[in-house]
Design an enzyme around this catalytic site. Structure first.
Site, mmCIF file in Angstrom:
data_model
loop_
_atom_site.group_PDB
_atom_site.id
_atom_site.type_symbol
_atom_site.label_atom_id
_atom_site.label_comp_id
_atom_site.label_asym_id
_atom_site.label_seq_id
_atom_site.Cartn_x
_atom_site.Cartn_y
_atom_site.Cartn_z
ATOM 1 N N ASN A 25 0.866 -1.185 0.000
ATOM 2 C CA ASN A 25 0.000 0.000 0.000
ATOM 3 C C ASN A 25 0.903 1.236 0.000
ATOM 4 O OD1 ASN A 25 -1.751 2.063 0.555
ATOM 5 N ND2 ASN A 25 -2.601 1.167 2.422
ATOM 6 N N LYS A 44 3.201 0.937 3.189
ATOM 7 C CA LYS A 44 2.860 -0.116 4.151
ATOM 8 C C LYS A 44 2.941 -1.456 3.435
ATOM 9 C CE LYS A 44 -0.589 2.536 6.690
ATOM 10 N NZ LYS A 44 -2.027 2.750 6.756
ATOM 11 N N ARG A 88 -2.879 -2.163 -3.099
ATOM 12 C CA ARG A 88 -4.011 -1.262 -2.931
ATOM 13 C C ARG A 88 -3.902 -0.181 -4.010
ATOM 14 N NH1 ARG A 88 -4.790 3.716 0.901
ATOM 15 N NH2 ARG A 88 -6.979 4.100 0.512
ATOM 16 N N HIS A 144 -12.941 3.401 0.350
ATOM 17 C CA HIS A 144 -12.957 2.462 1.487
ATOM 18 C C HIS A 144 -13.683 1.161 1.121
ATOM 19 C CE1 HIS A 144 -12.638 5.991 4.587
ATOM 20 N NE2 HIS A 144 -11.444 5.463 4.370
ATOM 21 N N HIS A 157 -17.175 3.327 8.408
ATOM 22 C CA HIS A 157 -15.724 3.213 8.560
ATOM 23 C C HIS A 157 -15.212 4.564 9.056
ATOM 24 C CE1 HIS A 157 -11.571 1.900 7.450
ATOM 25 N NE2 HIS A 157 -11.423 3.215 7.513
ATOM 26 N N LEU A 158 -14.775 4.603 10.325
ATOM 27 C CA LEU A 158 -14.375 5.869 10.943
ATOM 28 C C LEU A 158 -12.921 5.778 11.376
ATOM 29 C CD1 LEU A 158 -17.516 6.196 13.264
ATOM 30 C CD2 LEU A 158 -17.269 7.015 10.912
ATOM 31 N N GLY A 159 -12.034 6.236 10.501
ATOM 32 C CA GLY A 159 -10.610 6.296 10.850
ATOM 33 C C GLY A 159 -10.158 7.727 10.659
ATOM 34 N N ASN A 160 -8.939 7.910 10.129
ATOM 35 C CA ASN A 160 -8.557 9.273 9.752
ATOM 36 C C ASN A 160 -9.429 9.761 8.610
ATOM 37 O OD1 ASN A 160 -6.719 10.875 11.109
ATOM 38 N ND2 ASN A 160 -5.108 9.365 10.694
ATOM 39 N N ARG A 206 -10.145 16.429 6.888
ATOM 40 C CA ARG A 206 -10.973 16.770 5.729
ATOM 41 C C ARG A 206 -12.335 17.272 6.189
ATOM 42 N NH1 ARG A 206 -10.246 11.143 2.655
ATOM 43 N NH2 ARG A 206 -8.541 10.733 4.098
ATOM 44 N N GLY A 231 -10.398 3.021 13.318
ATOM 45 C CA GLY A 231 -9.809 3.394 14.613
ATOM 46 C C GLY A 231 -10.813 4.032 15.564
ATOM 47 N N ILE A 232 -11.641 4.957 15.070
ATOM 48 C CA ILE A 232 -12.625 5.616 15.938
ATOM 49 C C ILE A 232 -13.819 4.690 16.175
ATOM 50 C CG2 ILE A 232 -14.197 7.591 16.153
ATOM 51 C CD1 ILE A 232 -12.258 9.182 14.324
ATOM 52 N N ASN A 249 -12.952 1.908 18.622
ATOM 53 C CA ASN A 249 -12.395 2.219 19.945
ATOM 54 C C ASN A 249 -13.097 3.303 20.741
ATOM 55 O OD1 ASN A 249 -10.013 0.458 19.846
ATOM 56 N ND2 ASN A 249 -9.471 1.730 18.094
ATOM 57 N N GLU A 268 -8.204 -4.236 6.351
ATOM 58 C CA GLU A 268 -8.116 -3.956 4.911
ATOM 59 C C GLU A 268 -6.997 -4.770 4.259
ATOM 60 O OE1 GLU A 268 -8.396 0.379 5.959
ATOM 61 O OE2 GLU A 268 -9.285 0.465 3.972
HETATM 62 P P1 AMP Z 1 -7.319 4.713 11.670
HETATM 63 O O1 AMP Z 1 -7.103 5.683 10.532
HETATM 64 O O2 AMP Z 1 -8.344 3.664 11.370
HETATM 65 O O3 AMP Z 1 -6.048 4.162 12.259
HETATM 66 O O4 AMP Z 1 -7.981 5.585 12.864
HETATM 67 C C1 AMP Z 1 -7.310 6.666 13.457
HETATM 68 C C2 AMP Z 1 -8.267 7.375 14.410
HETATM 69 O O5 AMP Z 1 -8.730 6.455 15.413
HETATM 70 C C3 AMP Z 1 -7.623 8.548 15.147
HETATM 71 O O6 AMP Z 1 -8.519 9.657 15.171
HETATM 72 C C4 AMP Z 1 -7.469 7.972 16.553
HETATM 73 O O7 AMP Z 1 -7.482 8.985 17.543
HETATM 74 C C5 AMP Z 1 -8.716 7.136 16.648
HETATM 75 N N1 AMP Z 1 -8.643 6.254 17.826
HETATM 76 C C6 AMP Z 1 -7.807 5.214 18.045
HETATM 77 N N2 AMP Z 1 -8.011 4.721 19.297
HETATM 78 C C7 AMP Z 1 -8.993 5.475 19.871
HETATM 79 C C8 AMP Z 1 -9.647 5.475 21.140
HETATM 80 N N3 AMP Z 1 -9.328 4.594 22.090
HETATM 81 N N4 AMP Z 1 -10.616 6.399 21.371
HETATM 82 C C9 AMP Z 1 -10.936 7.299 20.429
HETATM 83 N N5 AMP Z 1 -10.364 7.354 19.213
HETATM 84 C C10 AMP Z 1 -9.398 6.452 18.930
#
Ligand code: AMP
Length: 397
Positions: free
Chosen positions: A9, A16, A88, A177, A205-208, A238, A327-328, A331, A380
Site C-alpha cells: 500500500n 505499508k 491497494r 474504502h 468506517h471511521l478512521g482518519n 478533511r 480506529g474511531i 475504539n 483492509e
Molecule cells: P485509523 O485511521 O483507522 O487508524 O484511525 C485513526 C483514528 O482512530 C484517530 O482519530 C485515533 O485517535 C482514533 N482512535 C484510536 N483509538 C482510539 C480510542 N481509544 N478512542 C478514540 N479514538 C481512537
C-alpha cells in the site's frame, strides 16, 4: 516460489507492507515513513517485536521497497518469491469492478484513472512497477478502493450537474474504502450465519478518513464519499460536505485554488474545528478537561455521521445491522453512543454496558433494542490478500 502473500500500500510519502501465510495468518507488518527525506525509516513488526530499518537518504518508493524486501529476505520473513502480491489502488474509475491481475493493459488503465486521483494512483503505480521488477514472475493483483461501489444505482452516483460533466469527464460518485466495507459485509454475514447476498447493513468506517456505505443484499447501493474522498462525513483533517458556494466565496476573499484545496483536505475536519488535533482520542481527553472547541468538534462529527446513517436508510429495504469500524468506530464508545442518540426515531438504541466494552462479550453486538448495532474491527490488508488470492484463482479458471 513460497507460500507467502504480500500486500503493498503506497501512500504519497509512506509505504505499508503486510506479509501473510497461505492460511491468512499475518506474519509481519511494515510501515516506512518520510520517504523522499534524509530521515526515512521503516518499522517492522513481527510476533509482537518491533525493529527499525534505516532507509537510504531520499529513498523513493522503489528504493524503499527494494531495501525493505532485502531485509525481509535476510530475516527469512520472506523466503523466495511470494505466491501473489496484492496492491491497494485508490481509483479504478468505472473500468474496474473487481480485483484484477495487472498486465500492461491494466497498468495503462490505472494510469488513466490517475486523472481522478492524481495524488494516489501515480504512487500506487510506482509500487506496482517496483514489485514487478523485484518479482517479475509473481502475479500482481490490483485491489481498488472504488470497485465495491461499482454497483451503485444511477440515482445514487449521478450528481445533479449538466450531463456532459459525467459523459465527458466521468464526474460521478465513485466511493472509497470499498475494501473495508466489503470486509465488514463478510464479517457480519459470518456472525449472522447468512449468505452475503442476503445481508443488508450500514457500514461506518471511521478512521482518519471516514465514510458510510449502504449495502443491500451484499451490494453497495450508496456511500458518502464521492468523486474524491473529500465528500461526506467530517474526517481527521478533511471537511466532508460543505456548500459548493464556498469555493466562490473563498476565492473572492483572495484565497487561491491551491490554498482552498489545502484548507479542505488538510486543515479542516476535527483539526479545523478543534484548532488542536485531528486525533479523536486526544479530542475526547481535551473535551473531558473542559475544552469547548474539542467538544464541539466531537459534536459536529457525531451529528454529521448520524445524518448520513439516516440518509443511508433510503437505500435499504431491510437492515441486519449498523456496523462501526476503523480506529474511531472500533475504539470510541463516546462517538458511538453520541451518534446513535440522534437516531432514536429510526429505531437505534445502544446498550451502555455493551458499548463500553466494545461488544466484546456479546459477539460484537452493542444494541439495547431495535436494530442490530455492531463493533467489528476492519482488516483492509487481510481483505486485499484474500481478494488477490481469489483473483488469481479467477484468472486461472
Ligand atoms: P485509523 O485511521 O483507522 O487508524 O484511525 C485513526 C483514528 O482512530 C484517530 O482519530 C485515533 O485517535 C482514533 N482512535 C484510536 N483509538 C482510539 C480510542 N481509544 N478512542 C478514540 N479514538 C481512537
Amino acid at each position: 516460489m513460497s507460500d507467502t502473500l504480500l500486500v503493498v500500500n503506497c501512500g504519497s510519502s509512506s509505504l505499508k507492507l503486510a506479509v501473510f501465510s497461505r492460511d491468512m495468518q499475518r506474519q509481519a507488518q511494515i510501515l516506512a515513513e518520510r520517504l523522499g527525506t534524509s530521515d526515512s525509516s521503516a518499522s517492522i513488526e513481527r510476533k509482537g517485536q518491533r525493529q527499525t530499518l534505516q532507509l537510504p537518504d531520499n529513498s523513493d518508493h522503489q528504493q524503499a521497497l527494494t531495501a525493505v524486501i532485502e531485509h525481509l529476505e535476510q530475516e527469512a520473513i520472506l523466503e523466495g518469491a511470494p505466491l501473489v502480491i496484492g496492491h491497494r489502488v485508490v481509483h479504478g474509475g468505472e473500468t474496474f469492478r473487481e480485483a484484477t491481475r495487472i498486465d500492461q493493459h491494466v497498468a495503462d488503465a490505472i494510469h488513466r484513472c490517475g486523472e481522478l486521483a492524481p495524488l494516489h494512483n501515480p504512487v500506487n503505480l510506482n509500487g506496482i512497477r517496483a514489485m514487478q521488477s523485484l518479482y517479475p514472475d509473481t502475479p500482481q493483483i490490483a485491489v481498488f478502493d472504488t470497485a465495491f461501489h461499482q454497483t451503485l444505482p444511477d440515482h445514487a452516483y449521478l450528481y445533479a450537474l449538466p450531463r456532459r460533466c459525467y459523459q465527458d469527464w466521468g464526474v460521478r460518485r465513485y466511493g472509497f474504502h470499498g475494501t473495508s466495507h466489503a470486509y465488514i459485509l463478510r464479517e457480519l454475514a459470518k456472525k449472522l450465519d447468512k449468505p452475503r447476498s442476503n445481508v443488508s447493513l450500514i457500514s461506518a468506517h471511521l478512521g482518519n478518513g471516514c465514510s458510510v456505505a449502504a449495502i443491500e443484499n451484499g451490494q453497495s447501493r450508496d456511500t458518502s464519499m464521492g468523486l474524491t474522498p473529500l465528500e461526506g462525513l467530517v474526517m481527521g483533517t478533511r471537511s466532508g460536505d460543505v456548500d459548493p458556494g464556498l469555493f466562490d466565496f473563498l476565492q473572492r476573499k483572495g484565497l487561491s485554488q491551491d490554498s482552498i484545496s489545502r484548507m479542505l483536505n488538510q486543515e479542516s475536519g476535527l483539526l479545523g474545528l478543534s484548532g488542536k488535533t485531528n486525533d479523536m482520542r486526544s479530542l475526547v481527553q481535551a473535551a473531558d478537561s473542559g475544552n469547548r472547541a474539542a467538544q464541539e468538534a466531537i459534536d459536529v462529527f457525531c451529528f454529521r455521521l448520524a445524518r448520513y446513517i439516516g440518509a443511508m436508510m433510503a437505500s435499504l429495504s431491510h437492515l441486519d445491522g449498523l456496523v462501526f469500524t476503523g480506529g474511531i468506530g472500533e475504539n470510541s464508545p463516546r462517538v458511538r453512543a453520541k451518534t446513535v442518540r440522534h437516531l432514536r426515531l429510526l429505531g437505534f438504541e445502544v446498550d451502555d454496558a455493551k458499548n463500553e466494552n466494545h461488544g466484546q462479550d456479546n459477539n460484537g453486538s452493542i444494541n439495547a433494542a431495535g436494530h442490530g448495532i455492531y463493533v467489528i474491527p476492519t482488516d483492509e490488508e487481510g481483505m486485499i490478500a484474500r481478494e488477490a488470492l481469489e483473483a488469481i484463482d479467477r484468472s486461472s479458471d
